[in-house]
Write a protein that holds these residues in place. Structure first.
Motif, PDB file in Angstrom:
ATOM      1  N   ARG A  43       0.807  -1.227   0.000  1.00  0.00           N
ATOM      2  CA  ARG A  43       0.000   0.000   0.000  1.00  0.00           C
ATOM      3  C   ARG A  43       0.845   1.286   0.000  1.00  0.00           C
ATOM      4  O   ARG A  43       0.324   2.372   0.240  1.00  0.00           O
ATOM      5  N   GLY A  44       2.130   1.124  -0.231  1.00  0.00           N
ATOM      6  CA  GLY A  44       3.007   2.297  -0.250  1.00  0.00           C
ATOM      7  C   GLY A  44       3.340   2.827   1.127  1.00  0.00           C
ATOM      8  O   GLY A  44       3.788   3.973   1.272  1.00  0.00           O
ATOM      9  N   ARG A  45       3.175   1.994   2.141  1.00  0.00           N
ATOM     10  CA  ARG A  45       3.380   2.464   3.517  1.00  0.00           C
ATOM     11  C   ARG A  45       4.834   2.849   3.792  1.00  0.00           C
ATOM     12  O   ARG A  45       5.102   3.805   4.532  1.00  0.00           O
ATOM     13  N   ILE A  46       5.766   2.092   3.204  1.00  0.00           N
ATOM     14  CA  ILE A  46       7.175   2.419   3.431  1.00  0.00           C
ATOM     15  C   ILE A  46       7.494   3.768   2.805  1.00  0.00           C
ATOM     16  O   ILE A  46       8.127   4.632   3.417  1.00  0.00           O
ATOM     17  N   ALA A  47       7.037   3.954   1.550  1.00  0.00           N
ATOM     18  CA  ALA A  47       7.272   5.235   0.870  1.00  0.00           C
ATOM     19  C   ALA A  47       6.663   6.389   1.653  1.00  0.00           C
ATOM     20  O   ALA A  47       7.267   7.461   1.769  1.00  0.00           O
ATOM     21  N   ALA A  48       5.471   6.156   2.192  1.00  0.00           N
ATOM     22  CA  ALA A  48       4.784   7.214   2.934  1.00  0.00           C
ATOM     23  C   ALA A  48       5.563   7.631   4.183  1.00  0.00           C
ATOM     24  O   ALA A  48       5.442   8.767   4.656  1.00  0.00           O
ATOM     25  N   SER A  49       6.387   6.711   4.692  1.00  0.00           N
ATOM     26  CA  SER A  49       7.172   7.018   5.901  1.00  0.00           C
ATOM     27  C   SER A  49       8.468   7.747   5.577  1.00  0.00           C
ATOM     28  O   SER A  49       9.156   8.235   6.474  1.00  0.00           O
ATOM     29  N   GLY A  50       8.818   7.801   4.281  1.00  0.00           N
ATOM     30  CA  GLY A  50      10.066   8.433   3.880  1.00  0.00           C
ATOM     31  C   GLY A  50       9.920   9.922   3.638  1.00  0.00           C
ATOM     32  O   GLY A  50       8.829  10.485   3.692  1.00  0.00           O
ATOM     33  N   VAL A  51      11.037  10.565   3.352  1.00  0.00           N
ATOM     34  CA  VAL A  51      11.082  12.004   3.115  1.00  0.00           C
ATOM     35  C   VAL A  51      11.523  12.254   1.679  1.00  0.00           C
ATOM     36  O   VAL A  51      12.489  11.645   1.196  1.00  0.00           O
ATOM     37  N   LEU A  52      10.822  13.134   0.991  1.00  0.00           N
ATOM     38  CA  LEU A  52      11.150  13.493  -0.387  1.00  0.00           C
ATOM     39  C   LEU A  52      12.494  14.206  -0.450  1.00  0.00           C
ATOM     40  O   LEU A  52      12.734  15.173   0.272  1.00  0.00           O
TER      41      LEU A  52
END
Length: 343
Positions: A194-203
């Motif tokens: 569900r993209g949870r790891i990406a959501a926890s990261g910083v752009l």
């Protein structure tokens, strides 16, 4: 169908009907995905590095393996009276500018091993005619899903098709799961649920700009992508960065979202399929750039749309009908692509 994300081999039993006024309909009946073993995943990941002689051997080995998977499907579900087995195979080389594309698993022996008529190797003829050999799905989008403004597939790569003044247009947009899965695997997961790891990261703005500045994105269609392009242009940028895998996933996801949204008109209806539709964070980022009516269909169509359409390509070949559009691939003309082998 086996895609670049290496999820496994998708097999579906499809029933097609066509009306007197040439309207196609379909029913996806029995369907399943046979996951690759870790050994097969590694072989396919490394195939792009093999010599010509090694590829010949891999092609033979993969064709035999594929025959076992197909026969197991037919026998397990007691499928009878097949018109044909329509096979995409697995792409290991795709360099259309050099007149080169290779999908293993399409050898004539496949028909002998499974004792069925086989329609396969749909990309080679198009490349010989000066085309990209991809994407091939758009004719299926036009015939089966013409009610949508756009058909978007989020697989190993994102590709899109749509009607432009009566002519079908389609092209690859950017890498998706071929990159996202790689970095999720580095964190011990097969994919970013569900993209949870990406959501926890910083752009990371610098990396974001660097990815968006790749030359491919300035090229006009027809155009297509392969693993070779990812290895040459994308992975060196990402691997050179010392940021966390979470931040890389966040930044790559944002890159994917802006590249996809830039190709779609605001307010459009979009049918979205492929494994990437389960990445709800990615879908939300796409919609953050434009107001779009994204339709996510039932799971069977999400997971087996490409198998469905390559089935259609095979049926069109058997009918002697056009199954490859020059407006999409850049080939010299529309044509009926693929080989027919008899078991």
């Amino acid at each position: 169908m086996s895609g670049t994300s290496l999820d496994g081999i998708d097999i579906a039993e499809i029933n097609f009907t066509i009306s007197d006024d040439m309207i196609w309909n379909f029913e996806i009946q029995t369907s399943t995905t046979t996951a690759y073993s870790s050994a097969w995943r590694e072989k396919l990941q490394q195939a792009v590095l093999l010599t010509e002689e090694q590829l010949v051997l891999l092609n033979m080995e993969y064709t035999e393996y594929l025959s076992e998977v197909i026969l197991n499907f037919i026998n397990t579900f007691q499928i009878e009276n097949l018109d044909a087995v329509c096979n995409h195979g697995h792409t290991v080389l795709h360099q259309p500018a050099k007149g080169l594309t290779l999908q293993i698993g399409n050898l004539p022996q496949l028909a002998k091993l499974i004792r069925q008529k086989v329609v396969c190797d749909f990309r080679v003829q198009d490349v010989q005619l000066g085309g990209q050999g991809a994407p091939l799905v758009p004719i299926g989008d036009a015939l089966l899903f013409g009610q949508y403004d756009y058909c978007l597939n989020l697989g190993g790569f994102a590709n899109i098709s749509f009607d432009n003044k009566g002519q079908r247009v389609a092209f690859d947009i950017c890498p998706v799961n071929v990159i996202l899965n790689k970095y999720a695997e580095n964190l011990g997961f097969p994919y970013d649920d569900r993209g949870r790891i990406a959501a926890s990261g910083v752009l990371n703005v610098g990396l974001f700009k660097q990815l968006n500045g790749l030359h491919f994105y300035t090229e006009k269609p027809p155009k297509s992508l392969g693993l070779e392009w990812v290895r040459e242009f994308v992975l060196p940028i990402l691997d050179a960065s010392i940021m966390s895998f979470e931040d890389k996933l966040r930044t790559v996801g944002e890159h994917i979202a802006i590249q996809i949204s830039s190709q779609i008109e605001t307010g459009s209806t979009v049918l979205v399929t492929g494994g990437g539709v389960y990445n709800s964070f990615l879908l939300s980022r796409i919609q953050s750039y434009k107001n779009l009516d994204l339709t996510v269909p039932p799971s069977k169509l999400i997971e087996f749309k490409e198998a469905l359409i390559f089935g259609l390509l095979g049926v069109l070949k058997l009918r002697g009908s056009v199954n490859c559009l020059s407006s999409v691939t850049g080939a010299k003309s529309d044509h009926s692509s693929g080989n027919i082998y008899f078991g």
